[in-house]
Design a protein around this motif. Structure first.
Motif, PDB file in Angstrom:
ATOM      1  N   ALA A 144      -6.117   3.518  12.697  1.00 56.83           N
ATOM      2  CA  ALA A 144      -6.227   2.081  12.421  1.00 56.83           C
ATOM      3  C   ALA A 144      -4.974   1.311  12.859  1.00 56.83           C
ATOM      4  O   ALA A 144      -5.105   0.261  13.504  1.00 56.83           O
ATOM      5  N   PRO A 145      -3.762   1.802  12.544  1.00 54.98           N
ATOM      6  CA  PRO A 145      -2.582   1.054  13.021  1.00 54.98           C
ATOM      7  C   PRO A 145      -2.522   0.935  14.547  1.00 54.98           C
ATOM      8  O   PRO A 145      -2.136  -0.109  15.077  1.00 54.98           O
ATOM      9  N   TYR A 146      -2.920   2.014  15.247  1.00 57.17           N
ATOM     10  CA  TYR A 146      -2.919   1.927  16.709  1.00 57.17           C
ATOM     11  C   TYR A 146      -3.960   0.907  17.188  1.00 57.17           C
ATOM     12  O   TYR A 146      -3.677   0.087  18.065  1.00 57.17           O
ATOM     13  N   ALA A 147      -5.148   0.939  16.602  1.00 51.01           N
ATOM     14  CA  ALA A 147      -6.197  -0.016  16.979  1.00 51.01           C
ATOM     15  C   ALA A 147      -5.744  -1.455  16.695  1.00 51.01           C
ATOM     16  O   ALA A 147      -5.995  -2.359  17.501  1.00 51.01           O
ATOM     17  N   GLN A 148      -5.068  -1.665  15.567  1.00 50.10           N
ATOM     18  CA  GLN A 148      -4.551  -3.005  15.243  1.00 50.10           C
ATOM     19  C   GLN A 148      -3.492  -3.438  16.268  1.00 50.10           C
ATOM     20  O   GLN A 148      -3.441  -4.607  16.654  1.00 50.10           O
ATOM     21  N   TRP A 149      -2.669  -2.489  16.698  1.00 52.93           N
ATOM     22  CA  TRP A 149      -1.645  -2.801  17.703  1.00 52.93           C
ATOM     23  C   TRP A 149      -2.306  -3.207  19.021  1.00 52.93           C
ATOM     24  O   TRP A 149      -1.886  -4.167  19.665  1.00 52.93           O
ATOM     25  N   VAL A 150      -3.361  -2.474  19.416  1.00 53.97           N
ATOM     26  CA  VAL A 150      -4.089  -2.817  20.643  1.00 53.97           C
ATOM     27  C   VAL A 150      -4.688  -4.220  20.506  1.00 53.97           C
ATOM     28  O   VAL A 150      -4.623  -5.034  21.437  1.00 53.97           O
TER      29      VAL A 150
END
Length: 190
Positions: free
Chosen positions: A137-143
């Protein structure tokens, strides 16, 4: 001022012995160099031992040295059973207007590979094992944030594992066809 101290003051700094030369001149210095060499060699041996009770017992002492010096490498990629699957991580962003933007993990070529390799290692971490699920989720939010910064309106980010298996040398093709497996989606409305 004595002649000896006058000579030292007037000496060219390049002519003065460096730390290595000063250490090598004294018995204590040579002993210190020997201890450092033995510690480094011991660390290399411990880190590369096959998994055993002995390795686990010694690793707690060797691990800090290995981490500081950069000897904490895993060699399983070479032997006895190298990894056969090539994997790539890609984020696909569904925009408010129905279009899709694709964000692959940056793969650099040439010299830039050396300072951007961290992206490949991060992608490997995200793709390998369910224990990494809290990172998705944090990576997806960063994207999504990167997509917004590019002037888009993201609504959903989907992480996709793109993979292929390497074939033996005598196989008719070097690898199996590439497969895409979406493994995580999250709504990221503006």
């Amino acid at each position: 001022m004595s002649t000896e101290s006058q000579t030292r003051v007037d000496d060219d700094p390049e002519d003065l012995p460096d730390l290595q030369e000063r250490l090598e001149r004294t018995p204590r210095g040579r002993a210190l160099i020997s201890v450092v060499i033995v510690v480094l060699l011991g660390t290399v041996l411990i880190v590369n031992m096959p998994d055993s009770i002995t390795k686990r017992a010694l690793l707690h002492a060797a691990a800090p040295v290995a981490n500081v010096v950069g000897l904490d490498q895993g060699w399983a990629v070479y032997a006895p059973s190298p990894r056969k699957e090539s994997t790539y991580l890609e984020a696909r962003v569904l925009e408010r207007d129905g279009t899709t933007q694709t964000y692959p993990v940056p793969l650099q070529h040439g010299l830039s590979e050396y300072w951007d390799y961290r992206w490949q290692r991060y992608a490997d971490t995200l793709l390998n094992g369910p224990e990494n699920k809290p990172r998705w989720a944090p990576y997806a939010q960063w994207v999504a944030a990167q997509d917004r910064a590019a002037g888009h309106s993201p609504t959903v980010v989907t992480l996709v594992n793109i993979s292929s298996v390497s074939q033996p040398p005598d196989a008719p093709t070097p690898r199996t066809p590439w497969n895409e497996h979406p493994f995580f989606s999250i709504g990221v409305g503006s």
